[in-house]
Write a protein that holds these residues in place. Structure first.
Motif, PDB file in Angstrom:
ATOM      1  N   MET B 136       0.799  -1.230   0.000  1.00 60.65           N
ATOM      2  CA  MET B 136       0.000   0.000   0.000  1.00 60.65           C
ATOM      3  C   MET B 136       0.839   1.292   0.000  1.00 60.65           C
ATOM      4  SD  MET B 136      -3.409   0.547   2.205  1.00 60.65           S
ATOM      5  CE  MET B 136      -4.424  -0.727   1.489  1.00 60.65           C
ATOM      6  N   PRO B 137       1.870   1.376   0.841  1.00 59.19           N
ATOM      7  CA  PRO B 137       2.620   2.646   0.842  1.00 59.19           C
ATOM      8  C   PRO B 137       3.466   2.858  -0.410  1.00 59.19           C
ATOM      9  CG  PRO B 137       3.144   1.299   2.790  1.00 59.19           C
ATOM     10  CD  PRO B 137       2.371   0.442   1.849  1.00 59.19           C
ATOM     11  N   VAL B 138       3.671   1.832  -1.214  1.00 57.34           N
ATOM     12  CA  VAL B 138       4.566   1.975  -2.368  1.00 57.34           C
ATOM     13  C   VAL B 138       3.857   1.749  -3.699  1.00 57.34           C
ATOM     14  CG1 VAL B 138       6.708   1.506  -1.120  1.00 57.34           C
ATOM     15  CG2 VAL B 138       5.401  -0.410  -2.063  1.00 57.34           C
ATOM     16  N   THR B 139       2.534   1.733  -3.689  1.00 54.11           N
ATOM     17  CA  THR B 139       1.810   1.632  -4.961  1.00 54.11           C
ATOM     18  C   THR B 139       0.965   2.886  -5.143  1.00 54.11           C
ATOM     19  OG1 THR B 139       0.103   0.403  -3.769  1.00 54.11           O
ATOM     20  CG2 THR B 139       1.591  -0.866  -5.185  1.00 54.11           C
ATOM     21  N   LYS B 140       0.705   3.180  -6.400  1.00 50.84           N
ATOM     22  CA  LYS B 140      -0.211   4.282  -6.692  1.00 50.84           C
ATOM     23  C   LYS B 140      -1.634   3.827  -6.363  1.00 50.84           C
ATOM     24  CE  LYS B 140      -1.372   7.413 -10.479  1.00 50.84           C
ATOM     25  NZ  LYS B 140      -1.178   7.696 -11.914  1.00 50.84           N
ATOM     26  N   TRP B 141      -1.872   2.531  -6.538  1.00 52.68           N
ATOM     27  CA  TRP B 141      -3.204   1.963  -6.283  1.00 52.68           C
ATOM     28  C   TRP B 141      -3.024   0.453  -6.173  1.00 52.68           C
ATOM     29  CZ3 TRP B 141      -6.437  -1.252  -9.476  1.00 52.68           C
ATOM     30  CH2 TRP B 141      -7.784  -1.333  -9.080  1.00 52.68           C
ATOM     31  N   ASN B 142      -3.821  -0.169  -5.340  1.00 53.79           N
ATOM     32  CA  ASN B 142      -3.831  -1.632  -5.366  1.00 53.79           C
ATOM     33  C   ASN B 142      -5.205  -2.158  -5.028  1.00 53.79           C
ATOM     34  OD1 ASN B 142      -3.979  -1.470  -2.581  1.00 53.79           O
ATOM     35  ND2 ASN B 142      -1.912  -2.205  -2.226  1.00 53.79           N
ATOM     36  N   PHE B 143      -5.424  -3.440  -5.308  1.00 55.18           N
ATOM     37  CA  PHE B 143      -6.775  -3.986  -5.176  1.00 55.18           C
ATOM     38  C   PHE B 143      -6.684  -5.501  -5.059  1.00 55.18           C
ATOM     39  CE2 PHE B 143     -10.904  -5.403  -6.979  1.00 55.18           C
ATOM     40  CZ  PHE B 143     -11.741  -4.685  -6.138  1.00 55.18           C
ATOM     41  N   GLN B 144      -7.534  -6.040  -4.203  1.00 58.76           N
ATOM     42  CA  GLN B 144      -7.593  -7.504  -4.115  1.00 58.76           C
ATOM     43  C   GLN B 144      -8.877  -8.013  -4.757  1.00 58.76           C
ATOM     44  OE1 GLN B 144      -8.105  -9.691  -0.251  1.00 58.76           O
ATOM     45  NE2 GLN B 144      -6.111 -10.493  -0.832  1.00 58.76           N
ATOM     46  N   VAL B 145      -8.713  -8.944  -5.682  1.00 56.96           N
ATOM     47  CA  VAL B 145      -9.844  -9.551  -6.372  1.00 56.96           C
ATOM     48  C   VAL B 145     -10.149 -10.885  -5.698  1.00 56.96           C
ATOM     49  CG1 VAL B 145     -10.513 -10.693  -8.516  1.00 56.96           C
ATOM     50  CG2 VAL B 145      -9.348  -8.482  -8.602  1.00 56.96           C
ATOM     51  N   THR B 146     -11.418 -11.086  -5.320  1.00 55.19           N
ATOM     52  CA  THR B 146     -11.797 -12.384  -4.746  1.00 55.19           C
ATOM     53  C   THR B 146     -12.884 -13.066  -5.575  1.00 55.19           C
ATOM     54  OG1 THR B 146     -13.334 -11.226  -3.282  1.00 55.19           O
ATOM     55  CG2 THR B 146     -11.197 -11.838  -2.343  1.00 55.19           C
ATOM     56  N   ARG B 147     -13.389 -12.364  -6.592  1.00 52.83           N
ATOM     57  CA  ARG B 147     -14.406 -12.977  -7.458  1.00 52.83           C
ATOM     58  C   ARG B 147     -14.034 -12.727  -8.920  1.00 52.83           C
ATOM     59  NH1 ARG B 147     -17.847  -9.841  -4.582  1.00 52.83           N
ATOM     60  NH2 ARG B 147     -18.695  -9.056  -6.521  1.00 52.83           N
ATOM     61  N   ALA B 148     -14.233 -13.734  -9.748  1.00 52.56           N
ATOM     62  CA  ALA B 148     -13.810 -13.637 -11.147  1.00 52.56           C
ATOM     63  C   ALA B 148     -14.459 -12.448 -11.851  1.00 52.56           C
ATOM     64  CB  ALA B 148     -14.140 -14.936 -11.879  1.00 52.56           C
ATOM     65  N   GLU B 149     -15.701 -12.151 -11.489  1.00 52.57           N
ATOM     66  CA  GLU B 149     -16.403 -11.063 -12.188  1.00 52.57           C
ATOM     67  C   GLU B 149     -15.724  -9.697 -11.978  1.00 52.57           C
ATOM     68  OE1 GLU B 149     -20.069 -11.744  -9.990  1.00 52.57           O
ATOM     69  OE2 GLU B 149     -19.855  -9.779  -9.059  1.00 52.57           O
ATOM     70  N   GLU B 150     -14.884  -9.593 -10.942  1.00 57.87           N
ATOM     71  CA  GLU B 150     -14.204  -8.312 -10.693  1.00 57.87           C
ATOM     72  C   GLU B 150     -12.978  -8.125 -11.589  1.00 57.87           C
ATOM     73  OE1 GLU B 150     -14.772  -7.913  -5.862  1.00 57.87           O
ATOM     74  OE2 GLU B 150     -13.256  -9.272  -6.618  1.00 57.87           O
ATOM     75  N   ILE B 151     -12.535  -9.201 -12.232  1.00 56.42           N
ATOM     76  CA  ILE B 151     -11.230  -9.173 -12.902  1.00 56.42           C
ATOM     77  C   ILE B 151     -11.124  -8.145 -14.041  1.00 56.42           C
ATOM     78  CG2 ILE B 151      -9.673 -10.556 -14.372  1.00 56.42           C
ATOM     79  CD1 ILE B 151     -10.204 -12.890 -12.373  1.00 56.42           C
ATOM     80  N   PRO B 152     -12.052  -8.163 -15.016  1.00 59.16           N
ATOM     81  CA  PRO B 152     -11.855  -7.228 -16.136  1.00 59.16           C
ATOM     82  C   PRO B 152     -11.795  -5.772 -15.677  1.00 59.16           C
ATOM     83  CG  PRO B 152     -13.645  -8.778 -16.595  1.00 59.16           C
ATOM     84  CD  PRO B 152     -13.248  -9.004 -15.173  1.00 59.16           C
ATOM     85  N   MET B 153     -12.689  -5.409 -14.788  1.00 58.26           N
ATOM     86  CA  MET B 153     -12.730  -4.035 -14.276  1.00 58.26           C
ATOM     87  C   MET B 153     -11.455  -3.700 -13.505  1.00 58.26           C
ATOM     88  SD  MET B 153     -14.467  -1.231 -13.786  1.00 58.26           S
ATOM     89  CE  MET B 153     -15.525  -0.288 -12.708  1.00 58.26           C
ATOM     90  N   ALA B 154     -11.011  -4.628 -12.653  1.00 60.80           N
ATOM     91  CA  ALA B 154      -9.816  -4.363 -11.836  1.00 60.80           C
ATOM     92  C   ALA B 154      -8.599  -4.146 -12.732  1.00 60.80           C
ATOM     93  CB  ALA B 154      -9.567  -5.515 -10.873  1.00 60.80           C
ATOM     94  N   ILE B 155      -8.472  -4.953 -13.764  1.00 57.16           N
ATOM     95  CA  ILE B 155      -7.295  -4.828 -14.626  1.00 57.16           C
ATOM     96  C   ILE B 155      -7.398  -3.600 -15.521  1.00 57.16           C
ATOM     97  CG2 ILE B 155      -5.981  -5.971 -16.489  1.00 57.16           C
ATOM     98  CD1 ILE B 155      -6.320  -8.557 -14.937  1.00 57.16           C
TER      99      ILE B 155
END
Lengths: 177, 574
Positions: B136-155
């Motif tokens: 977190m302190p060294v990224t511009k943004w980060n995100f954890q995906v736990t469901r496949a449907e979130e993948i396209p949007m997250a990427i």
């Protein structure tokens, strides 16, 4: 520069991990957070964090810019105490017998405009909202009678001079990229 | 914002697994090369990569740190987003150094990590680590995906955030169950979000105020940084300085944005920068900073930095303005946009006397430092003369990649550049071990350029496992190790500030020739001056990778130097 007390209000998208992103900005600069409160705002899906710190204004300004830089922070602002209306809530648990004895303790509660929330045979819970100085004053007076438990919330604050969050969000939503 | 690159091969649509969705999303972003290292929690994505080898090449590094630095080198050489991928736990933590490096040097990166299955999160499962928390302190943004449907949007969001505004690294952590789960895939590029407006609206009043100040200046001075390169403003920058006649100096990340031999290029800023630009920082009347952030290595003691000057700061990131140096006129904008507008309203001028001052001080530096470094009379080779020989012999269709330390400062000082993005170095974080993998990434991104990796004997041993990557993929990088058998920069400080107490800076090195030969790479070792020119000729003409080890003076120092805590005007020539 002189350190003063500032209230920082951070409006963010409602997502997991946001509190962490907000607090590490302070941790990294070794700034102690005196109090913190998280809640919803008047706009759905926008959360607000209210933080109180004691720092020089120059540093506060820089920290607020760092907060705003976070991708999911919608807006961050800082204010002096005179620019916000703020409150904290404190709960005090004292032995019930102290209040039943009809002595000083009851007078103290009345004088501080505190209210009794719950009376159990063994203890009574008193509530006082106000500025930290006020809730602390009640604590100091009740303590000699036996304080079983004490808790104070973080500051919640409504800012006096500010565009409404709604207008800020509307402006941001109009921007093309 | 960059335009989104659309590939000819459109991504697939319809029902697929989460891991196929990861791969298709990456392809949809126009990526055809990525770096990584497999492991348990990312295996489904690797399995999906197996089916798309024609469209998306995965380069197997020898360590996750190598993968992330390679992605950085790729990004810095091409201007595109670098992509790297690793497994959970140690795979993810091994990326952190590169992510931190990319954060401080504003390099666009998308890092994808596998994560344990979502029902195991927080249980200290095998190879579980809280990489979202750690990064977190060294990224511009980060995100954890736990469901496949979130993948396209997250990427999609990850790529958008990484490349827009001030670029930076982002990390998407994907649980293993989300990789297996099915999703109805339809890729929609991300176009923006209300909480993140990366491109500030140019305030024309501030541009006018800046122009007025610049027009009235008697001794104006420009400091330029990587912002010029990131906003692709090289041309606009050059027109601006040529119109205004203002001497311009660079930060090491701004290096190569303006050709080295341009008549207004007055050299390098900072601790080991050139004499004139450091000295004259405290004599200019208007200081114009463009796409740079006044790092402490640039400014020295802030309380004695350019106090006499009015400061114009053109910068895309509002948090950088007046952070270290107060800006009298902040212009919060993309450098290209600001320079285009500014160029219209500044007066055409020359500052011959002022420019001459730079040239005079340059002569002083030449006599006391540069001449001795490039044409030494010492028995042992100097780093500068090796670099100078490469300058003389190369056609400048080069990308120079450096590691961190004395050889880095020497490379910045003495290599000559003609083309933008031809210098790649770890500036902000100062990551030893950066060079070799970054050079691999740079070469794979720019296969038609000669990529020369200049490394010290210390840094080389931090990531020399990546010779394996070079070997496997036949990556044609020319490696130049400047070997002084010391951790030279630390030793220099020990000599100057710690009474020559050489604590743990002596390197007893192995036979690099034999190690590198083991990877099938041609090698040569140069000790004597008369062998140098031929060896460099052989290296530059060699088809394929080459390793040149130059034995240089053990206790040579980098000068000039602004000692820590000193003012830039107290720069020492010896």
């Amino acid at each position: 520069m002189k350190k003063e007390r500032y209230t920082i209000s951070v409006f963010t998208e409602d997502i997991v991990g946001m509190l962490n992103r907000v607090t590490i900005i302070f941790t990294r600069r070794k700034i102690n957070i005196d109090s913190i409160a998280a809640s919803e705002s008047e706009i759905a899906n926008i959360h607000r964090y209210t933080l109180v710190i004691s720092e020089a204004e120059d540093m506060v300004k820089k920290v607020v810019l760092q907060l705003e830089k976070q991708v999911e922070v919608v807006k961050a602002v800082y204010h002096k105490d005179s620019e916000v209306v703020y409150q904290e809530i404190a709960l005090y648990k004292v032995p019930t017998e102290v209040l039943l004895s009809g002595g000083e303790a009851e007078k103290i509660v009345r004088a501080h405009h505190a209210r009794v929330l719950s009376v159990e045979p063994a203890f009574t819970v008193i509530e006082k909202t106000g500025h930290k100085e006020e809730t602390q004053a009640l604590f100091n007076q009740l303590e000699p009678y036996g304080m079983l438990e004490f808790v104070r919330s973080g500051r919640v604050a409504i800012t006096k001079p500010m565009k409404t969050l709604k207008s800020i969000v509307e402006e941001l939503e109009k921007v093309q990229y | 914002m960059d335009t989104i690159e659309v590939k000819d091969t459109m991504p697939k649509q319809g029902l697929m697994t989460g891991s196929q969705a990861v791969v298709q999303s990456i392809i949809a972003e126009g990526v055809n090369l990525m770096f990584g290292y497999p492991g348990g929690a990312i295996m489904p994505v690797y399995d999906a990569l197996y089916d798309v080898e024609q469209e998306l090449t995965h380069v197997l590094a020898r360590h996750e740190q190598g993968a992330v630095h390679a992605a950085q080198g790729y990004a810095r050489a091409t201007g595109k987003v670098g992509v790297c991928i690793a497994t959970s736990g140690p795979g993810a933590t091994n990326l952190i150094t590169g992510i931190a490096d990319a954060q401080i040097d504003s390099t666009p990166l998308v890092c994808i990590t596998g994560q344990v299955a979502s029902h195991l999160l927080g249980t200290d499962a095998f190879q579980e680590t809280d990489v979202v928390g750690i990064s977190m302190p060294v990224t511009k943004w980060n995100f954890q995906v736990t469901r496949a449907e979130e993948i396209p949007m997250a990427i999609a969001k990850a790529f958008y955030i990484a490349r827009s505004g001030k670029p930076g690294p982002v990390l998407v952590d994907i649980t293993k169950d989300a990789q297996f789960e099915e999703v109805d895939f339809n890729y929609v590029p991300f176009t923006g979000m209300r909480s993140y407006r990366p491109k500030p609206k140019l305030d024309l009043d501030s541009v006018k105020a800046a122009a007025n100040l610049i027009n009235s200046a008697k001794r104006p001075f420009i400091l330029f940084g990587q912002g010029i390169i990131l906003s692709k403003a090289e041309k606009e920058f050059k027109s601006f300085i040529e119109k205004t006649g203002i001497p311009s100096a660079w930060t090491i990340l701004g290096l190569s944005a303006l050709e080295s031999d341009h008549y207004l290029n007055v050299g390098m800023l900072g601790m080991h920068g050139n004499y004139a630009p450091n000295k004259l920082t405290n004599e200019c009347d208007v200081l114009i900073a463009i796409g740079m952030r006044f790092d402490d290595r640039i400014t020295g003691d802030l309380s004695r930095y350019a106090k006499q000057a009015k400061v114009v700061h053109i910068e895309i990131d509002p948090s950088e303005v007046s952070k270290n140096v107060h800006a009298n006129i902040p212009v919060i904008a993309d450098a290209k946009e600001a320079l285009l507008e500014l160029s219209k309203i500044v007066d055409e001028k020359t500052h011959p006397d002022w420019l001459q001052k730079f040239r005079d001080l340059e002569m002083e530096e030449y006599e006391l430092v540069i001449g001795n470094e490039l044409y030494p009379s010492t028995e042992k080779l100097t780093m500068g003369e090796v670099i100078n020989e490469i300058n003389i012999q190369s056609d400048h269709n080069n990308i120079i990649v450096t590691d961190v330390g004395q050889h880095q400062m020497m490379s910045c000082r003495y290599f000559k550049f003609q083309q933008t993005k031809s210098m790649i170095t770890s500036g902000g974080l100062g990551t030893m071990g950066f060079c070799l993998p970054a050079a691999i990434g740079a070469k794979m991104g720019q296969p038609n350029k000669q990529v020369i990796a200049v490394i010290g004997d210390g840094g080389f041993q931090m990531t020399l496992q990546e010779l394996g990557t070079m070997f496997q993929y036949g990556v044609d990088v020319k490696i130049v190790v400047l070997n002084n058998e010391f951790l030279g920069m630390v030793r220099q400080w020990q000599e100057m500030f710690f009474e020559k107490r050489y604590a743990s800076t002596t390197m007893v090195n192995p036979d690099f020739q034999r190690i590198v030969s083991g990877y099938g790479i041609a090698t040569k070792k140069v000790v004597k001056r008369e062998e140098l020119a031929d060896a460099i000729k052989e290296m530059l003409n060699h088809k394929g990778a080459y390793f040149l080890e130059a034995i240089v003076g053990k206790e040579n120092n980098v000068f000039p130097m602004v000692p820590t805590g000193a003012s830039v005007s107290e720069i020492r020539l010896k």
